[in-house]
Design a protein around this motif. Structure first.
Motif, PDB file in Angstrom:
ATOM      1  N   THR A 162       0.813  -1.210   0.000  1.00  0.00           N
ATOM      2  CA  THR A 162       0.000   0.000   0.000  1.00  0.00           C
ATOM      3  C   THR A 162       0.851   1.266   0.000  1.00  0.00           C
ATOM      4  N   ILE A 165       4.612   0.668  -3.500  1.00  0.00           N
ATOM      5  CA  ILE A 165       4.351   0.606  -4.935  1.00  0.00           C
ATOM      6  C   ILE A 165       2.962   1.179  -5.195  1.00  0.00           C
ATOM      7  N   LYS A 166       2.625   1.341  -6.475  1.00  0.00           N
ATOM      8  CA  LYS A 166       1.263   1.764  -6.795  1.00  0.00           C
ATOM      9  C   LYS A 166       0.546   0.604  -7.463  1.00  0.00           C
ATOM     10  N   LEU A 167      -0.575   0.184  -6.857  1.00  0.00           N
ATOM     11  CA  LEU A 167      -1.360  -0.915  -7.408  1.00  0.00           C
ATOM     12  C   LEU A 167      -2.523  -0.365  -8.226  1.00  0.00           C
ATOM     13  N   VAL A 168      -2.724  -0.911  -9.420  1.00  0.00           N
ATOM     14  CA  VAL A 168      -3.886  -0.531 -10.223  1.00  0.00           C
ATOM     15  C   VAL A 168      -4.605  -1.801 -10.664  1.00  0.00           C
ATOM     16  N   ALA A 169      -5.821  -1.666 -11.173  1.00  0.00           N
ATOM     17  CA  ALA A 169      -6.538  -2.826 -11.700  1.00  0.00           C
ATOM     18  C   ALA A 169      -6.817  -2.622 -13.179  1.00  0.00           C
ATOM     19  N   HIS A 183       2.582   1.931 -19.241  1.00  0.00           N
ATOM     20  CA  HIS A 183       1.707   2.455 -18.186  1.00  0.00           C
ATOM     21  C   HIS A 183       1.950   1.706 -16.888  1.00  0.00           C
TER      22      HIS A 183
ATOM     23  N   ALA B  45      -7.190   5.373 -15.049  1.00  0.00           N
ATOM     24  CA  ALA B  45      -6.725   5.699 -13.698  1.00  0.00           C
ATOM     25  C   ALA B  45      -5.992   7.041 -13.684  1.00  0.00           C
ATOM     26  N   ASP B  66     -13.486  -2.498 -14.119  1.00  0.00           N
ATOM     27  CA  ASP B  66     -12.695  -3.107 -13.038  1.00  0.00           C
ATOM     28  C   ASP B  66     -11.658  -2.122 -12.501  1.00  0.00           C
ATOM     29  N   THR B  67     -11.096  -1.310 -13.403  1.00  0.00           N
ATOM     30  CA  THR B  67     -10.136  -0.286 -12.999  1.00  0.00           C
ATOM     31  C   THR B  67     -10.811   0.705 -12.054  1.00  0.00           C
ATOM     32  N   LEU B  68     -12.010   1.118 -12.450  1.00  0.00           N
ATOM     33  CA  LEU B  68     -12.770   2.080 -11.665  1.00  0.00           C
ATOM     34  C   LEU B  68     -13.111   1.519 -10.295  1.00  0.00           C
ATOM     35  N   HIS B  70     -11.551  -0.739  -8.629  1.00  0.00           N
ATOM     36  CA  HIS B  70     -10.344  -0.792  -7.808  1.00  0.00           C
ATOM     37  C   HIS B  70     -10.054   0.579  -7.207  1.00  0.00           C
ATOM     38  N   MET B  71     -10.173   1.617  -8.021  1.00  0.00           N
ATOM     39  CA  MET B  71      -9.872   2.967  -7.543  1.00  0.00           C
ATOM     40  C   MET B  71     -10.801   3.368  -6.409  1.00  0.00           C
ATOM     41  N   LEU B  74      -9.940   1.926  -2.902  1.00  0.00           N
ATOM     42  CA  LEU B  74      -8.772   2.437  -2.183  1.00  0.00           C
ATOM     43  C   LEU B  74      -9.115   3.761  -1.501  1.00  0.00           C
ATOM     44  N   ARG B  76      -7.125   6.095  -0.561  1.00  0.00           N
ATOM     45  CA  ARG B  76      -6.341   7.273  -0.970  1.00  0.00           C
ATOM     46  C   ARG B  76      -6.831   7.876  -2.284  1.00  0.00           C
TER      47      ARG B  76
END
Lengths: 397, 198
Positions: A162, A165-169, A183, B45, B66-68, B70-71, B74, B76
């Protein structure tokens, strides 16, 4: 036994592990059990979940933790969901960009997955010390085995997922493109997308999911609790067809992959689909071969049994990463979502089943046997990286 | 006009440009400010982080969902209301989604006349939900902190023979010296005693 419903819409995401659904359809196993099935290709995991909830899909290939999350009301929607059939074990890999791979090689000591994580830790901490942007790593969904396996592996080397690193989906089919566009620096995804990135020369596969948790559970066949209660006989018929498909894949792997290719279920060349299963996919800092087993187990080792202890492990990870409160009743949630009892109802007359719905996870380095209803059953190795053991929690009720 | 400066900013995510243009016009007609129109795989993102839209409107079939999700999971990444639209959505399905507690709205097709109501309701529901959630989380943290502090105090009393006030004072001093929260200090004390116990 009368089927409550005979025409079904089942959802899937283009991945190698949607294979049991595809084989049940293409080999006529659904039809043999009185079902007319339309397989619906979906664009995202969120979409599959929402369509199950509103009834646009009857059932689907789903991420196991997503069922737990939806049942707890995370991610906006709350609806009790369940599974009584796991679609297989393993299947994930972590792939890094060529640039990151070259950097990791400078810090490597051996070829182990733990060592790869430690090399990554060196890179991560030097970036922090030099005020560089953190590495960006993609998984497929906040509630996924991918997310928890990746975090488990990073933590094993002291990387805080957390903070460091930066985690994205990203959806699986976009991983490779995002790696190419720089990216992201790495991703954790199911096959064939690791093989695809490697074959296109965009990255190297660093670790398999198997090396983080041997024979960890992957996708499951999910439905809503309401659908299950309204269509128990139909649900049983679907599971029988899927079981037949899983057994068939075990003995006809290359024919099964051809079905995936010919039916355009997954749009990547057949030789890429086959790579992890022929041992041609190179893995690790030393880029060695891995057994096919470390990528996919579709039927043996009780692969389709919905172990409640595995649902509990996912819930424990969800707690660890503060997605769910510390006072969540893990045993109760796991028992409601992972319906080992229904698997027993459907299959107990045909074979030996484990006597218990739970087992300690992480105790065995090689295949082992446990007592079953009609004689011993064989279970695969189940070690975690770092050697921790997860003891299942007994339900209070 | 003051209304203009307060106009909600909207990000549109749709792979069908013609449909997106239609929706954008409808939003403009209702004085929303459309700050970006993306198709999927355009780095959602990064765009959200950069442009900070008030609302995101997305096709239910978009792979970017799915990206949305996830954001928004979180802490933060400052969550924001998401409106989804779907052409195959029937009224029953929408009702079911609403009952299931969807913080977003599913629009059956794109009826420009309904856009304003839908976006307004989605934003209102979202704010309500966020407030509730924050309250719940605060209560929960306070409760967990309390337990942690009591446990550390108990350990100090038992292991070091301190009385309750002395144990508490020792922890408070440590917290002040280190610039940590009392609960963090308590957590460290518990961890140390657990280590020694093993």
């Amino acid at each position: 036994m009368t089927l409550e419903k005979t025409t079904l819409r089942l959802g899937y995401i283009p991945l190698t592990d949607c294979l049991p659904l595809v084989v049940a359809q293409e080999q006529g196993f659904f039809a043999a059990h009185g079902l007319t099935v339309e397989l619906c290709c979906e664009a995202s995991w969120a979409n599959i979940r929402d369509k199950l909830i509103v009834g646009h899909l009857d059932g689907a290939q789903v991420l196991a933790p997503m069922l737990l999350a939806a049942s707890l009301g995370l991610g906006g929607l709350r609806k009790p969901m369940l599974t009584a059939f796991s679609l297989g074990l393993n299947g994930n890999g972590i792939t890094v960009s060529n640039r990151l791979f070259a950097e990791l090689r400078q810090h490597s000591v051996s070829d182990s997955a733990l060592d790869a994580a430690q090399a990554l830790a060196t890179v991560v901490h030097s970036r922090t010390a030099n005020d560089q942007d953190p590495l960006v790593i993609a998984t497929v969904f906040p509630f996924s085995s991918h997310n928890y396996l990746l975090r488990y592996w990073l933590s094993a080397a002291g990387i805080d997922p957390t903070r460091d690193i930066k985690l994205v989906a990203l959806p699986p089919q976009q991983m490779v493109d995002n790696l190419r566009l720089e990216h992201i620096d790495a991703f954790c995804v199911g096959e064939p997308w690791n093989s695809c990135a490697v074959a296109m020369g965009l990255g190297r596969c660093l670790v398999t999911g198997y090396e983080i948790w041997q024979n960890g559970p992957e996708k499951v066949f999910g439905v809503t609790e309401q659908w299950h209660e309204e269509n128990p006989n139909t649900h049983a018929a679907v599971l029988r067809a899927l079981d037949q498909a899983a057994a068939w894949i075990e003995n006809n792997l290359s024919a099964a992959l051809q079905l995936l290719d010919r039916g355009h279920y997954v749009e990547v060349p057949l030789e890429w689909l086959a790579q992890p299963l022929t041992g041609d996919l190179r893995v690790g800092l030393a880029q060695n071969r891995r057994d096919a087993e470390s990528f996919h187990v579709f039927h043996r080792y009780m692969a389709n049994f919905p172990w409640r202890s595995q649902a509990q492990w996912f819930l424990q990870q969800m707690q660890r990463w503060r997605q769910i409160p510390a006072d969540t009743d893990i045993a109760a949630v796991a028992a409601r979502v992972y319906r080992a009892d229904f698997y027993r109802d459907v299959f107990e007359s045909t074979r030996s089943l484990p006597l218990l719905d739970m087992k300690p996870e992480g105790e065995h380095e090689s295949a082992w046997t446990m007592a079953g209803t009609k004689g011993d059953v064989t279970i695969g190795p189940d070690r975690f990286i770092g050697g921790a053991i997860f003891q299942p929690l007994q339900s209070d009720s | 006009m003051t209304a203009k400066s307060k106009a909600l900013t909207v990000m549109l995510v749709d792979d069908q440009p013609a449909r997106a243009a239609l929706l954008e016009q409808a939003l403009l007609d209702h004085s929303y400010k459309v700050i970006a129109r993306l198709s999927s795989a355009e780095g959602l993102a990064g765009q959200v982080a950069r442009l900070q839209p008030d609302v995101i409107i997305i096709d239910i079939e978009s792979p970017d969902r799915d990206t949305l999700e996830h954001m928004t999971s979180l802490h933060r990444d400052n969550p924001r209301p998401v409106v989804m639209f779907s052409e195959e959505g029937d009224t029953k399905a929408i009702e079911r989604a609403m009952r299931a507690g969807v913080s977003a709205y599913i629009v059956d097709g794109l009826n420009p006349a309904r856009v304003k109501t839908i976006v307004d309701v989605a934003v209102a529901r979202f704010r309500e939900y966020q407030a509730l959630r924050r309250e719940l989380e605060e209560t929960r943290t306070q409760l967990a902190d309390r337990k942690q502090i009591d446990r550390a105090k108990g350990l100090l009393m038992k292991q070091r023979g301190l009385d309750e006030q002395q144990a508490y004072n020792a922890m408070r001093k440590m917290a002040m010296d280190r610039g940590q929260r009392l609960a963090e200090v308590a957590g460290n004390i518990i961890a140390v005693f657990e280590l020694l116990d093993n």
